[in-house]
Scaffold this motif. Structure first.
Motif, PDB file in Angstrom:
ATOM      1  N   CYS A 131       7.001 -11.590  27.574  1.00 26.35           N
ATOM      2  CA  CYS A 131       7.667 -10.978  28.726  1.00 26.35           C
ATOM      3  C   CYS A 131       6.733 -10.057  29.500  1.00 26.35           C
ATOM      4  O   CYS A 131       7.079  -9.576  30.569  1.00 26.35           O
ATOM      5  N   GLY A 132       5.544  -9.780  28.956  1.00 30.77           N
ATOM      6  CA  GLY A 132       4.561  -8.995  29.688  1.00 30.77           C
ATOM      7  C   GLY A 132       4.515  -7.532  29.332  1.00 30.77           C
ATOM      8  O   GLY A 132       3.645  -6.807  29.792  1.00 30.77           O
ATOM      9  N   GLY A 133       5.451  -7.055  28.526  1.00 29.41           N
ATOM     10  CA  GLY A 133       5.462  -5.655  28.143  1.00 29.41           C
ATOM     11  C   GLY A 133       4.596  -5.378  26.926  1.00 29.41           C
ATOM     12  O   GLY A 133       3.940  -6.268  26.371  1.00 29.41           O
ATOM     13  N   ARG A 134       4.595  -4.118  26.512  1.00 28.09           N
ATOM     14  CA  ARG A 134       3.875  -3.714  25.302  1.00 28.09           C
ATOM     15  C   ARG A 134       4.803  -2.828  24.477  1.00 28.09           C
ATOM     16  O   ARG A 134       5.524  -1.992  25.021  1.00 28.09           O
ATOM     17  N   ILE A 135       4.760  -3.025  23.177  1.00 24.35           N
ATOM     18  CA  ILE A 135       5.553  -2.175  22.289  1.00 24.35           C
ATOM     19  C   ILE A 135       4.665  -1.600  21.196  1.00 24.35           C
ATOM     20  O   ILE A 135       3.685  -2.204  20.780  1.00 24.35           O
ATOM     21  N   GLU A 136       5.027  -0.407  20.767  1.00 26.94           N
ATOM     22  CA  GLU A 136       4.363   0.251  19.643  1.00 26.94           C
ATOM     23  C   GLU A 136       5.343   0.236  18.477  1.00 26.94           C
ATOM     24  O   GLU A 136       6.524   0.540  18.643  1.00 26.94           O
ATOM     25  N   VAL A 137       4.837  -0.134  17.315  1.00 25.16           N
ATOM     26  CA  VAL A 137       5.692  -0.282  16.136  1.00 25.16           C
ATOM     27  C   VAL A 137       5.105   0.530  14.982  1.00 25.16           C
ATOM     28  O   VAL A 137       3.912   0.415  14.682  1.00 25.16           O
ATOM     29  N   VAL A 138       5.936   1.354  14.362  1.00 21.55           N
ATOM     30  CA  VAL A 138       5.537   2.084  13.160  1.00 21.55           C
ATOM     31  C   VAL A 138       6.213   1.438  11.957  1.00 21.55           C
ATOM     32  O   VAL A 138       7.417   1.160  11.984  1.00 21.55           O
ATOM     33  N   VAL A 139       5.422   1.176  10.927  1.00 22.21           N
ATOM     34  CA  VAL A 139       5.939   0.550   9.713  1.00 22.21           C
ATOM     35  C   VAL A 139       5.872   1.570   8.578  1.00 22.21           C
ATOM     36  O   VAL A 139       4.818   2.168   8.326  1.00 22.21           O
ATOM     37  N   GLN A 140       6.995   1.785   7.912  1.00 24.32           N
ATOM     38  CA  GLN A 140       7.089   2.758   6.826  1.00 24.32           C
ATOM     39  C   GLN A 140       7.743   2.119   5.599  1.00 24.32           C
ATOM     40  O   GLN A 140       8.570   1.209   5.736  1.00 24.32           O
ATOM     41  N   ARG A 141       7.388   2.612   4.434  1.00 27.27           N
ATOM     42  CA  ARG A 141       7.994   2.105   3.202  1.00 27.27           C
ATOM     43  C   ARG A 141       9.080   3.062   2.731  1.00 27.27           C
ATOM     44  O   ARG A 141       8.902   4.277   2.737  1.00 27.27           O
ATOM     45  N   ILE A 142      10.226   2.497   2.335  1.00 26.96           N
ATOM     46  CA  ILE A 142      11.307   3.265   1.735  1.00 26.96           C
ATOM     47  C   ILE A 142      11.494   2.756   0.315  1.00 26.96           C
ATOM     48  O   ILE A 142      11.815   1.589   0.094  1.00 26.96           O
ATOM     49  N   THR A 161       0.802  -1.223   0.000  1.00 28.59           N
ATOM     50  CA  THR A 161       0.000   0.000   0.000  1.00 28.59           C
ATOM     51  C   THR A 161       0.840   1.281   0.000  1.00 28.59           C
ATOM     52  O   THR A 161       0.394   2.319  -0.475  1.00 28.59           O
ATOM     53  N   GLY A 162       2.027   1.206   0.586  1.00 29.87           N
ATOM     54  CA  GLY A 162       2.847   2.401   0.728  1.00 29.87           C
ATOM     55  C   GLY A 162       2.398   3.313   1.846  1.00 29.87           C
ATOM     56  O   GLY A 162       3.013   4.349   2.109  1.00 29.87           O
ATOM     57  N   GLU A 163       1.334   2.924   2.557  1.00 24.96           N
ATOM     58  CA  GLU A 163       0.763   3.745   3.620  1.00 24.96           C
ATOM     59  C   GLU A 163       1.382   3.349   4.960  1.00 24.96           C
ATOM     60  O   GLU A 163       1.305   2.182   5.375  1.00 24.96           O
ATOM     61  N   ALA A 164       1.997   4.297   5.666  1.00 25.93           N
ATOM     62  CA  ALA A 164       2.587   4.003   6.970  1.00 25.93           C
ATOM     63  C   ALA A 164       1.508   3.515   7.929  1.00 25.93           C
ATOM     64  O   ALA A 164       0.347   3.929   7.850  1.00 25.93           O
ATOM     65  N   ALA A 165       1.886   2.605   8.838  1.00 27.85           N
ATOM     66  CA  ALA A 165       0.912   2.003   9.746  1.00 27.85           C
ATOM     67  C   ALA A 165       1.481   1.921  11.153  1.00 27.85           C
ATOM     68  O   ALA A 165       2.693   1.787  11.342  1.00 27.85           O
TER      69      ALA A 165
END
Length: 373
Positions: free
Chosen positions: A91-102, A69-73
């Motif tokens: 491990c019980g934690g939480r992470i936020e992930v940004v995905v971008q296209r180059i 899509t090319g759309e960041a998510a």
């Protein structure tokens, strides 16, 4: 993202498109740090790891979608007590992930973004800003460059300059992090990913233990120097993993060479004519770690000689005999012992068995701090 520079540059230079997933926020315990990245190329190749295994499958699928899509998510992953088999962090934690296209365009070879990747791959200072909140979400900025995947809500020119100025300051300080920046069009949340120059590991003594320590230090990202006053032993052929081999009187070399607060000095000669003047110089420098090899008898003899020239409080900085008690004997085992102590000192950790400690296993680094600017 910059941690993958050496691996992704050949793909980008060959014209391949990448989707890059970057950890932009961490809550609780997580196996990797803020700014950690994983990339998926249009060839199907996967580079890097986000979590050490527990959410890689879901991140892979997120990257596949962004490639198309090319759309960041934006994605969030965490452990669910209600469904232990759900995608999440055990491990019980939480992470936020940004995905971008180059997607390298026609001007990629001379682009400012490529220059940052080249610098990072060469272990030189580099940096970029990822916009992770606000109308310009998904934008990537470096000095003199901005890629905005949503032209309908771009950053203004002044906002670009504001973020780029903040990035330049952070590159100079070697300090990344998540920050909310007050821009003309409102507050912009950005993750500043900074690659500092490689820290120095200066090893004195051209011996077998030094060769093993050099090999292991390179794996941890150190720029390694071997120094010895004896030219017959201090040769590049004997230390192929070292970045440089210097033939010079140790104390004279350390007094003139460039060091900083991350520099590690390991004295492996256990020869008083070298060690005493060298340690006097080393203990007077604002560096991260000073260690010296030798028996307990050698250590006591050193201390007696150093007390005449060095304050008692300063002597407390000396790690001697060098290393942690791992029962090491071979050069390779000794290298592990030394680097284990270096890591423990750097991270203000106990160096003890994890099963005998409490609290989070994964310590928050300075780059984790949320800041308002």
């Amino acid at each position: 993202m910059l941690e993958l520079a050496g691996a992704v540059l050949p793909l980008l230079d060959a014209g391949h498109t990448l989707a890059v997933a970057t950890v932009t926020r961490i809550n609780g315990s997580a196996p990797r740090t803020l700014g950690t990245a994983m990339a998926l190329a249009d060839t199907g190749a996967v580079i890097g790891s986000i979590s050490g295994g527990c959410v890689e499958g879901a991140v892979y699928e997120a990257c596949r979608e962004v490639l198309q899509t090319g759309e960041a998510a934006l994605h969030e992953f965490g452990y669910s007590d209600d469904d232990a088999f759900a995608v999440g962090l055990a491990c019980g934690g939480r992470i936020e992930v940004v995905v971008q296209r180059i997607e390298p365009g026609a001007g990629w070879s001379g682009s400012a973004l490529r220059a940052e990747f080249v610098a990072a791959a060469s272990r030189q200072p580099a940096g970029l800003a990822l916009v992770v909140g606000g109308s310009a979400f998904g934008s990537i900025l470096v000095a003199g460059y901005v890629e905005q995947p949503r032209p309908s809500s771009p950053l203004g020119a002044r906002d670009e300059r504001r973020l780029q100025a903040e990035l330049a300051t952070r590159i100079s300080a070697g300090r990344g992090g998540l920050a909310v920046v007050d821009c003309e069009t409102g507050f912009v949340e950005a993750l500043f990913v900074v690659a500092a120059s490689a820290p120095r590991m200066i090893i004195f003594g051209a011996v077998d233990f030094s060769a093993a320590l050099a090999d292991a230090s390179v794996l941890l990202g150190y720029r390694v120097t071997i120094c010895d006053a004896r030219p017959v032993f201090a040769t590049a052929d004997r230390f192929p993993s070292a970045d440089e081999v210097v033939v010079e009187w140790p104390s004279a070399y350390l007094a003139r060479t460039e060091v900083d607060a991350r520099t590690v000095v390991c004295v492996l000669t256990h020869d008083d004519k070298f060690d005493i003047p060298l340690l006097e110089v080393a203990l007077g420098l604002p560096i991260a770690y000073v260690g010296a090899m030798g028996s307990r008898r050698t250590h006591e003899r050193r201390l007696e000689a150093l007390r005449e020239a060095v304050d008692a409080g300063v002597l407390e900085r000396l790690h001697s005999p060098i290393g942690l008690d791992l029962g090491a004997s071979t050069p390779e085992e000794t290298a592990v012992s030394i680097l284990a102590e270096v890591l423990a000192v750097r991270n203000a950790a106990s160096g003890g068995l994890l099963r005998h400690t409490s609290g989070p296993i994964h310590r928050a680094a300075a780059v984790h701090a949320d800041e308002g600017i």
